[in-house]
Design a protein around this motif. Sequence first.
Motif, PDB file in Angstrom:
ATOM      1  N   TYR A 162      53.064  40.479  39.703  1.00 29.66           N
ATOM      2  CA  TYR A 162      53.609  41.598  40.457  1.00 29.66           C
ATOM      3  C   TYR A 162      52.518  42.652  40.645  1.00 29.66           C
ATOM      4  CZ  TYR A 162      58.343  39.811  39.673  1.00 29.66           C
ATOM      5  OH  TYR A 162      59.488  39.025  39.658  1.00 29.66           O
ATOM      6  N   SER A 163      52.455  43.210  41.822  1.00 29.96           N
ATOM      7  CA  SER A 163      51.465  44.235  42.088  1.00 29.96           C
ATOM      8  C   SER A 163      51.703  45.454  41.216  1.00 29.96           C
ATOM      9  CB  SER A 163      51.511  44.628  43.570  1.00 29.96           C
ATOM     10  OG  SER A 163      50.680  45.739  43.820  1.00 29.96           O
ATOM     11  N   LEU A 164      50.650  46.068  40.734  1.00 28.53           N
ATOM     12  CA  LEU A 164      50.776  47.286  39.940  1.00 28.53           C
ATOM     13  C   LEU A 164      51.170  48.481  40.796  1.00 28.53           C
ATOM     14  CD1 LEU A 164      47.650  46.974  37.602  1.00 28.53           C
ATOM     15  CD2 LEU A 164      50.025  46.370  37.095  1.00 28.53           C
ATOM     16  N   LEU A 165      50.924  48.412  42.104  1.00 32.82           N
ATOM     17  CA  LEU A 165      51.245  49.513  43.004  1.00 32.82           C
ATOM     18  C   LEU A 165      52.624  49.355  43.630  1.00 32.82           C
ATOM     19  CD1 LEU A 165      47.802  49.830  44.824  1.00 32.82           C
ATOM     20  CD2 LEU A 165      48.603  51.050  42.788  1.00 32.82           C
ATOM     21  N   TYR A 167      38.811  38.355  36.896  1.00 38.51           N
ATOM     22  CA  TYR A 167      37.597  38.312  37.696  1.00 38.51           C
ATOM     23  C   TYR A 167      37.761  39.200  38.918  1.00 38.51           C
ATOM     24  CZ  TYR A 167      33.471  36.419  40.011  1.00 38.51           C
ATOM     25  OH  TYR A 167      32.245  36.285  40.593  1.00 38.51           O
ATOM     26  N   PRO A 168      36.795  40.030  39.217  1.00 39.61           N
ATOM     27  CA  PRO A 168      35.535  40.250  38.505  1.00 39.61           C
ATOM     28  C   PRO A 168      35.649  41.213  37.328  1.00 39.61           C
ATOM     29  CG  PRO A 168      35.542  41.505  40.533  1.00 39.61           C
ATOM     30  CD  PRO A 168      36.819  40.749  40.518  1.00 39.61           C
ATOM     31  N   THR A 228      46.767  36.351  41.857  1.00 39.47           N
ATOM     32  CA  THR A 228      45.560  37.063  41.464  1.00 39.47           C
ATOM     33  C   THR A 228      44.516  36.067  40.968  1.00 39.47           C
ATOM     34  OG1 THR A 228      44.703  38.884  40.125  1.00 39.47           O
ATOM     35  CG2 THR A 228      46.263  37.399  39.070  1.00 39.47           C
ATOM     36  N   CYS A 229      43.309  36.547  40.739  1.00 39.17           N
ATOM     37  CA  CYS A 229      42.181  35.676  40.418  1.00 39.17           C
ATOM     38  C   CYS A 229      41.833  35.783  38.942  1.00 39.17           C
ATOM     39  CB  CYS A 229      40.966  36.060  41.264  1.00 39.17           C
ATOM     40  SG  CYS A 229      39.526  35.022  40.977  1.00 39.17           S
ATOM     41  N   TYR A 237      45.607  44.216  40.799  1.00 34.17           N
ATOM     42  CA  TYR A 237      45.033  42.889  40.618  1.00 34.17           C
ATOM     43  C   TYR A 237      44.189  42.497  41.832  1.00 34.17           C
ATOM     44  CZ  TYR A 237      48.403  42.324  36.790  1.00 34.17           C
ATOM     45  OH  TYR A 237      49.128  42.472  35.635  1.00 34.17           O
ATOM     46  N   ILE A 238      43.124  41.766  41.576  1.00 30.48           N
ATOM     47  CA  ILE A 238      42.260  41.279  42.645  1.00 30.48           C
ATOM     48  C   ILE A 238      42.880  40.013  43.234  1.00 30.48           C
ATOM     49  CG2 ILE A 238      39.974  40.422  43.231  1.00 30.48           C
ATOM     50  CD1 ILE A 238      40.049  43.367  42.538  1.00 30.48           C
ATOM     51  N   PRO A 239      43.062  39.935  44.552  1.00 31.39           N
ATOM     52  CA  PRO A 239      43.636  38.717  45.156  1.00 31.39           C
ATOM     53  C   PRO A 239      42.792  37.481  44.836  1.00 31.39           C
ATOM     54  CG  PRO A 239      43.569  40.516  46.745  1.00 31.39           C
ATOM     55  CD  PRO A 239      42.787  40.972  45.558  1.00 31.39           C
ATOM     56  N   PHE A 240      43.466  36.338  44.770  1.00 33.44           N
ATOM     57  CA  PHE A 240      42.766  35.104  44.404  1.00 33.44           C
ATOM     58  C   PHE A 240      41.694  34.749  45.428  1.00 33.44           C
ATOM     59  CE2 PHE A 240      42.500  30.458  44.880  1.00 33.44           C
ATOM     60  CZ  PHE A 240      41.950  30.138  43.649  1.00 33.44           C
TER      61      PHE A 240
END
Length: 439
Positions: free
Chosen positions: A192-195, A27-28, A203-204, A108-111
């Motif tokens: 884990y962050s992709l960056l 999401y989203p 993540t959400c 990833y979008i933060p939760f």
Amino acid sequence: MGYSINQTSSTDETNGVINLTNGLHWYPFPPGQCPPLYYVILQGACAPLIIIISTVLNSLIAVVLLQKHLRSPTNILLLAIALYDTLTGLFPFPTYIFLYTFRHCDDYIPFNYGWFHRINHDVLPFIFHTCSIWVTVVLAIQRYIYVCHSEKAKQWCTVPMALKAIACVNVLALIVAIPMFIEGTFHAKAVYSLLDRKNIFNTCTVRDYSEDSRYRTYFSIYSLIRALLINVGPCTILVICNAILVERMKEAKENREKLMRRRSHESRGQEQTNVTFMLIIVVTIFLIVEIPMAIYIILMAIFRLFNKNAPNFFNFAVQLLNFAVLLSYPINFFIYCRMSRAFRDAFTKLLCASFLNTRQERLQSMAAPLLGKQCGVTTNNIELKISNVETLPASSVILNSTANEIPMSSLISENNNDLKISSNGSVEKLRVSFIDDVN
């Protein structure tokens, strides 16, 4: 939508992106997959600009209509529409900037952003847009009462009734939006962050109950009911009211010379016709953007009910429809300026008050000595006695409020005995009476 944290969903990692199971969705949108180019153009570039322009123009409408002498039932409804349209654009504005303008979609979008996006991008705009739709319906019904049942206007078309209608519309919009809070749940997933592979954060993800086979029928029925209450029903009422008003305007135009005996009556009648025509244009623009949206919502509900996937072009179509709705918001300001003389006058006086006052004082100072010189009298020889003077309120944008807004004329009576000239040529007494025939 309800919110919960669940980090027990089964996953496997492929190329740094976690593949979700157990009915969970990103999401989203999935990480690393930025929206298509038309999303970026419409929502990231055009929509923020339209929202800013709409906010400025609707703020000017609010400032003008909030003036005390413009307070009327119809103007209160117009003010509410301007407010709802502004809020409909302002709440999703941060999400447009974050996702589409700056394109924060490469990770990833933060939760915490999940619930913020859901509330500001989906729920609140839906509530305020629903309020705007139904207040527009109330406005059309009010104008129908004024034109077709003027004897009932004093009872139903008042400021308290307008405020009660707005309160009822707010309650209705909140009730209709309740299922939007329970149609799914948010879940946090540690990734884990992709960056930056050293950065771990939640993540959400979302579990959408509307796609669950156990609840799909209920949510499809809810979508159809929502389409009837928010789109189809209001559009039908507005089409009927518009047709009746157009027909009555034609009749009024044919009979105006017979009904309007005096010049003042004729000017007021023309102002009333302009007001009705202005509202017809506002409602027509509203129907142009809302009827296609109603068709889209009904089709999507039917596809969901029969468990079929909607065509791919529907995603592009809904983005165009949403943008068309935003584009219609700033148009009302120009309609008011073009069709309502009272709105133009109030707007001009509000913005150019100091300039007009300075110009009026300069003209008065120039006219005073010229008048005394041409008439051969001085101000000391003139005695003015004004009695029974009643100041009439300035005309409102919509001249339709009960007795004060019924088109009437004021007559000026002059008595020959009121003006007496002495033997030395000076004016002893000048009496001017203003008689108002408004009941």
